[in-house]
Scaffold this active site. Structure first.
Site, mmCIF file in Angstrom:
data_model
loop_
_atom_site.group_PDB
_atom_site.id
_atom_site.type_symbol
_atom_site.label_atom_id
_atom_site.label_comp_id
_atom_site.label_asym_id
_atom_site.label_seq_id
_atom_site.Cartn_x
_atom_site.Cartn_y
_atom_site.Cartn_z
ATOM 1 N N GLY A 338 0.829 -1.206 0.000
ATOM 2 C CA GLY A 338 0.000 0.000 0.000
ATOM 3 C C GLY A 338 0.852 1.240 0.000
ATOM 4 O O GLY A 338 0.556 2.230 -0.668
ATOM 5 N N ALA A 339 1.945 1.175 0.756
ATOM 6 C CA ALA A 339 2.829 2.321 0.908
ATOM 7 C C ALA A 339 4.154 1.822 1.458
ATOM 8 O O ALA A 339 4.227 0.705 1.970
ATOM 9 C CB ALA A 339 2.223 3.343 1.860
ATOM 10 N N MET A 340 5.189 2.639 1.330
ATOM 11 C CA MET A 340 6.504 2.195 1.792
ATOM 12 C C MET A 340 7.313 3.372 2.300
ATOM 13 O O MET A 340 7.370 4.428 1.674
ATOM 14 C CB MET A 340 7.232 1.483 0.642
ATOM 15 C CG MET A 340 8.626 0.996 0.975
ATOM 16 S SD MET A 340 8.596 -0.270 2.294
ATOM 17 C CE MET A 340 10.224 0.014 3.019
ATOM 18 N N GLU A 341 7.992 3.131 3.435
ATOM 19 C CA GLU A 341 8.651 4.201 4.184
ATOM 20 C C GLU A 341 10.086 4.463 3.748
ATOM 21 O O GLU A 341 10.912 4.856 4.579
ATOM 22 C CB GLU A 341 8.630 3.853 5.675
ATOM 23 C CG GLU A 341 9.527 2.661 6.107
ATOM 24 C CD GLU A 341 8.844 1.321 6.089
ATOM 25 O OE1 GLU A 341 7.820 1.182 5.395
ATOM 26 O OE2 GLU A 341 9.340 0.396 6.757
ATOM 27 N N ASN A 342 10.419 4.283 2.471
ATOM 28 C CA ASN A 342 11.794 4.561 2.031
ATOM 29 C C ASN A 342 12.252 5.903 2.622
ATOM 30 O O ASN A 342 11.497 6.868 2.631
ATOM 31 C CB ASN A 342 11.838 4.647 0.510
ATOM 32 C CG ASN A 342 11.086 3.514 -0.137
ATOM 33 O OD1 ASN A 342 11.402 2.359 0.061
ATOM 34 N ND2 ASN A 342 10.052 3.852 -0.882
ATOM 35 N N HIS A 374 1.622 6.611 9.393
ATOM 36 C CA HIS A 374 2.358 5.350 9.557
ATOM 37 C C HIS A 374 3.756 5.470 8.934
ATOM 38 O O HIS A 374 4.771 5.151 9.569
ATOM 39 C CB HIS A 374 1.547 4.238 8.883
ATOM 40 C CG HIS A 374 2.162 2.873 8.945
ATOM 41 N ND1 HIS A 374 1.652 1.860 9.713
ATOM 42 C CD2 HIS A 374 3.249 2.348 8.309
ATOM 43 C CE1 HIS A 374 2.394 0.772 9.553
ATOM 44 N NE2 HIS A 374 3.373 1.042 8.705
ATOM 45 N N GLU A 375 3.798 5.945 7.701
ATOM 46 C CA GLU A 375 5.090 6.005 7.001
ATOM 47 C C GLU A 375 5.997 7.053 7.614
ATOM 48 O O GLU A 375 7.215 6.861 7.708
ATOM 49 C CB GLU A 375 4.870 6.266 5.504
ATOM 50 C CG GLU A 375 3.923 5.296 4.802
ATOM 51 C CD GLU A 375 4.243 3.827 5.034
ATOM 52 O OE1 GLU A 375 5.399 3.496 5.337
ATOM 53 O OE2 GLU A 375 3.310 3.000 4.948
ATOM 54 N N HIS A 378 7.669 5.778 10.657
ATOM 55 C CA HIS A 378 8.776 4.873 10.329
ATOM 56 C C HIS A 378 10.115 5.606 10.192
ATOM 57 O O HIS A 378 11.173 4.976 10.294
ATOM 58 C CB HIS A 378 8.501 4.162 9.002
ATOM 59 C CG HIS A 378 7.807 2.842 9.126
ATOM 60 N ND1 HIS A 378 8.194 1.872 10.024
ATOM 61 C CD2 HIS A 378 6.770 2.313 8.428
ATOM 62 C CE1 HIS A 378 7.406 0.810 9.872
ATOM 63 N NE2 HIS A 378 6.534 1.047 8.921
HETATM 64 ZN ZN LIG Z 1 5.008 -0.041 8.107
#
Ligand SMILES: [Zn+2]
Length: 1015
Positions: A338-342, A374-375, A378
């Site tokens: 869904g999403a990513m915390e790069n 959320h991201e 992180h």
């Molecule tokens: Zn996460």
């Protein structure tokens, strides 16, 4: 000799059969095992843990060398060939003497060159290298020499590797994506490249040490056509022209970080940036031009900055203190997660980032807010301090999920994230955690890519967050916050194990005397270990002596199938309770902590009165009471005695699950739940509709379903009268929760034909066809019921489908996609199915599951139509789901979805017969698919076992609850809070005669693809 053996075996077999085994009880059926659902990852937990540990080590890199710094060049070619190539130089150092081999990761890459030399030396070392594809290893072995090692001096070696590969199409590693600039002109898709590396896909992009503990700094360069721009984690330092059509963007050095957090994007994207006083970019939202034309970036632009500022405050570590760091929020058309915390380049599905006030509903808006949250969380929990290995993923994801709610609550308070945490996180994780195969939060034995993927589970996320919230209440918010600040500060740019967290919290608890009321023996470390090192959670059995006020409390591990199972050890359980004479539901700091199997607490009052344990459901456990106390509590609920909304939700959830597990008869459970008739608050109703829908799935196809649905329609009369089917003007801003509750109730109420629901849907859909937009929050159920009750089915389907194809707001597209399966026109449904699976530019692979599930479940009749379609188009379906089925046959998910919706023994037999006849074609899907059908057979059987009990209430109504007589006499308990021995087990539950005798299929679970909203 052979003959003798055979007869012994035969005798043993007879003996085994002669002693009947108690029937195994199972309550987990197909509908809860499907993709993205609660029980998505059970197969990782049923393997023998010792064999897992041995196997896991094989997959791990040796630590004999470590990387210090990388210099990476990626050349991205987004034209005819869709390839990338590049070169990486890894500065590495040995960690001990005598090292003659360097082992790193590389997967699906062509290695075009390789050299190794000591830094400062011109001479290459002599070596050979080879790939080990089963472990994704690239091994470089020295000839007759070892790397120089000196404990006092860091000897750096430079390993330089050239590599190339095709841009991937499975949304992992470096992959290509597409979009149309103008949705009405679908002749020419525009291409772009993006990345997804977590947890084990950086190795698909470049040779590297692809485990989170191998942190290093990175100098990144990205070469691309001048048609495009590029993005990576840090700011661009400079851009070098490469002839007339190419450039190389040179990025500033990253902080010391793990490989899975790297990212790059090459795209012709727009940006909405913020610059600091030095003119350097600090924050931006990027996406395709069409989404920028109507300012869809604005919400993420504003809320993201507010969330980031708040997280800076909470952690007391400024994100922008990291040199060269900025925050880019990027919207990606195709995205498996869904999403990513790069770090510095956060990526999202477009529907989870872009907002349009006219076409984005409340659900999608809150989704954008909390996924951003959320991201962003992180950046500290995961990026700055990283889980040392994926077996303690909860250190990353538990905190990200916790702040997903409680950080967002600080910025978007009207969305009531604190309330929603109860049903969305606690109730879901209690359920996932209530099977014997549940994994502990800290879970050893994780090695393979598949087992790493399995850790991205409901437990790591939801239970992790729930246990963190319990700890916050245990220590008090300020003490907890200080402990977390110390943890982040002391582990910054490093990795962490759970003990690092526990120790910091223990230290700060001692410093501020935060736990002295729990006794001298209390230790935060023991407490936390009891909740993270063993799976499961307890049910507290509370027996109250109302004459003396003494309460006997025992703990046992809850099991959703059989009531109780065996715990490895007791949990250290924080205790809070409220009573009629002490009804203070705001006080969430525990008054007691119990760590034994049984304990006695004095209530502080005598006489009959209600008692509710676990104030605001802050503790991660369920609570059962003696019958008399349940009666008092049930009366208090009916009389609206000021019991907290969260506790009402807790009771609804507990009672439904106690009945399911056999700890409480259904007629009694429904009697307790009858307070819902006058209930209007959000949390109890969301808990109730979840419980009712599970029961509806069990009764589907039986003559008793209408009786249950009639009860639901009756009980919802008051709440729906309160929130109404028609929204108030401007409701989504000011009355968010009113609208949000309607969104959750209306689909079920229309499905059961509750009075008024379909009338509103049909009228609004007709007005919609005539040109008036449906209120945005009502669209999911209005679109569906408009199609379902259509007198002009073909025209209405085409009208909505065309809107899907041309709409430029992705949220609206998803809402339509989820409703199209409600069509009652068979050929339209077939058209929709064909479009899902054919390779086209209509529906994206990331949305196949959403679309397919909508097609199957849109109407009861759809199941057989879709099954027939699959039978006729097996190869097409298999190819369609291949992209999103990473570790299993693509046929498992669609066929299991069908199996979960079979209603009769005859349908199950026919389905299984077809599977047997097509066993060869089904291949590895055969077993799981057969088991999925068997699950449904068990569901039918289980339901027969509880129907009599259920009908006692549905047909005869609830018995009146009498508590005017004096409380039953019980033996007075010793007046002490000292724990008593021996442990007395609560009575064994009376299980309904479920007659489930066939082997359970938990070991072969369908639907294992892990799709979490936010990684
Ligand atoms: Zn996460």
């Amino acid at each position: 000799m052979a003959m003798l053996k055979l007869s012994i075996l035969a005798a043993a077999f007879v003996c085994a059969c002669a002693v009947p085994h108690p029937p195994l009880r199972n309550t987990i059926f197909g509908d809860e095992k499907l993709e993205g659902q609660i029980f998505e990852n059970l197969q990782y937990q049923v393997e023998d843990s010792s064999s897992r540990n041995i196997a896991a080590n094989e997959y791990r890199l040796p630590t004999t060398t470590i990387p210090v710094h990388y210099n990476v060049l990626w050349n991205i070619v987004l034209t005819t060939y869709f390839i990338f190539n590049g070169e990486v130089t890894i500065n590495l150092t040995p960690t001990q003497a005598g090292v003659n081999e360097i082992v790193i990761h590389s997967e699906d890459l062509n290695i075009t060159s390789l050299s190794l030399k000591k830094q400062g030396s011109e001479a290459n070392l002599e070596y050979s290298y080879f790939l080990q594809p089963d472990l994704d290893f690239l091994r470089v072995q020295l000839f007759n020499s070892t790397l120089d090692y000196d404990a006092n001096v860091e000897n750096i070696y430079e390993l330089t590797i050239g590599f190339s590969a095709s841009l991937r199409t499975d949304m992992y590693g470096i992959y290509r994506s597409w979009y149309f600039e103008n949705p009405n002109n679908t002749a020419l898709p525009i291409y772009m490249a993006s990345t997804q590396f977590q947890g084990t896909s950086a190795r698909k992009a470049f040779p590297c040490y692809d485990e989170p503990s191998f942190k290093a700094t990175f100098d990144i360069r990205i070469r691309h056509s001048t048609q495009f721009k590029s993005w990576s984690c840090t700011r661009i330092n400079n851009t070098i022209p490469e002839g007339t059509t190419y450039v190389t963007d040179v990025y500033h050095t990253t902080p010391k970080m793990s490989t899975y957090l790297l990212a790059l994007i090459v795209a012709d994207y727009d940006s909405r940036p913020v610059n600091n006083t030095q003119g350097l970019i600090t924050y931006e939202v990027i996406g395709r031009h069409a989404a920028f034309e109507d300012s869809q970036y604005e919400y993420a632009f504003d809320v993201g900055q507010a969330l980031l500022a708040e997280m800076n405050n909470i952690t007391d570590i400024d994100f922008y203190e990291i040199p060269h760091m900025k925050m880019t929020q990027a919207s990606i058309p195709d995205f498996s997660a869904g999403a990513m915390e790069n770090w510095g380049l956060l990526t999202y599905r477009e529907a989870y980032l872009m907002y349009n006030s006219e076409h984005t509903n409340s659900n999608s808006k809150q989704l954008i807010a909390y996924i951003l949250s959320h991201e962003i969380a992180h950046m500290w929990f995961g990026n700055l301090v990283t889980n040392e290995w994926w077996d303690v993923l909860w250190l990353n994801e538990g905190f990200a999920r916790y702040y997903q709610y409680f950080l967002t609550h600080e910025v978007e308070t009207y969305m009531e994230f604190e309330t929603r945490f109860i049903t969305e996180q606690i109730h879901t994780s209690l359920l996932a955690d209530s099977v014997t195969s549940a994994h502990p939060l800290s879970h050893s034995g994780i090695g393979s890519q598949e087992s790493v993927s399995g850790m991205f589970s409901t437990l790591s996320y939801n239970k992790g967050a729930a246990v963190i919230r319990m700890t916050e209440k245990l220590l008090g918010s300020n003490v907890h916050k200080q402990g977390l600040r110390n943890y982040l500060k002391n582990r910054a740019f490093d990795i962490a194990a759970p003990i690092h967290l526990f120790q910091e919290l223990q230290n700060v608890a001692e410093e501020f005397n935060a736990t002295e009321e729990y006794g001298a023996d209390f230790s935060v470390i023991d407490y936390y270990q009891s909740w993270t090192e063993q799976a499961g959670h307890p049910v507290l059995n509370v027996q109250v002596n109302h004459q003396t006020g003494q309460m006997l409390i025992s703990q046992q591990r809850f099991d959703i199938n059989s009531g109780y199972s065996t715990a490895l050890r007791n949990w250290v359980v924080p205790i809070t309770f409220a009573t009629k004479s002490n009804p203070y539901f705001e006080n969430t700091k525990p008054t007691h902590v119990i760590s034994d199997g049984i304990a006695i607490i004095n209530r502080g009052s005598v006489g009959d009165e209600w008692v509710i344990f676990n104030i605001q459901q802050t503790g991660f456990y369920r609570v059962n009471y003696d019958n008399y106390t349940w009666d008092l509590n049930a009366l208090a609920l009916r009389q609206n005695s000021g019991i907290h909304e969260y506790n009402k939700a807790q009771i609804v959830n507990d009672v439904f699950q106690f009945a399911r597990a056999g700890l409480m008869p259904y007629h009694r459970a429904l009697n307790i739940l009858s307070f819902l008739e006058n209930e209007v608050e959000y949390a109890p109703w969301v808990a109730a509709i979840t419980g009712f829908n599970w029961l509806r799935n069990r009764l589907a196809g039986t003559e008793n379903l209408p009786k249950l649905e009639s009860l639901i329609a009756n009980w919802t009369t008051t709440v729906i009268g309160n929130i109404t089917y028609e929204p108030l003007p401007n409701e989504t801003g000011t009355n968010f929760m009113r609208s949000y509750l309607r969104m959750q109730l209306a689909p079920t109420l229309c499905a059961i034909n509750a009075p008024g629901c379909r009338d509103v849907a049909i009228r609004q859909f007709q007005e919609f066809v005539e040109g008036t937009e449906v209120p945005v929050d009502s669209r999911p159920w209005v679109y569906c019921n408009g199609l379902r009750n259509s007198t002009n089915a073909v025209v209405n389907f085409n009208f909505l489908y065309n809107r899907f194809k041309t709409h430029t707001v992705y949220n609206e597209k998803i809402v339509i996609l989820s409703a199209l399966g409600c069509t009652i026109h068979r050929e339209s449904l077939i058209t929709f199915l064909t479009d899902i699976f054919e390779d086209n530019y209509i529906i994206r692979p990331q949305d196949y599951s959403t679309a397919f599930n909508a097609a199957v479940s849109g109407n009861e009749e759809n199941t057989q139509i879709v099954f027939e379609f699959i039978k006729q188009n097996l190869t097409l379906v298999e190819n369609g789901f291949r992209v999103t089925s990473r570790f299993r046959s693509p046929l498992i998910s669609p066929l299991s979805t069908i199996a979960s919706r079979l209603r009769t023994e005859a349908e199950i037999n026919e389905f299984q017969q077809w599977a047997v006849e097509n066993r060869q074609v089904l291949g590895s899907a055969f077993g799981p698919v057969m088991n999925a059908a068997e699950d449904t057979r068990q569901s039918i059987s289980w339901t027969k076992g509880i129907e009599g009990d259920l009908l006692l209430y549905l047909e005869e109504g609830g018995a009146s609850i009498q508590t005017s007589t004096s409380a039953p006499t019980t033996t007075p308990l010793p007046s002490s809070t000292v724990t008593a021995n021996p442990v007395v087990a609560p009575p064994t539950p009376e299980l309904p005669d479920s007659a489930v005798t066939s082997a359970l299929s938990i070991s072969i679970i369908v639907g294992v693809a892990i799709i979490n909203f936010a990684l």
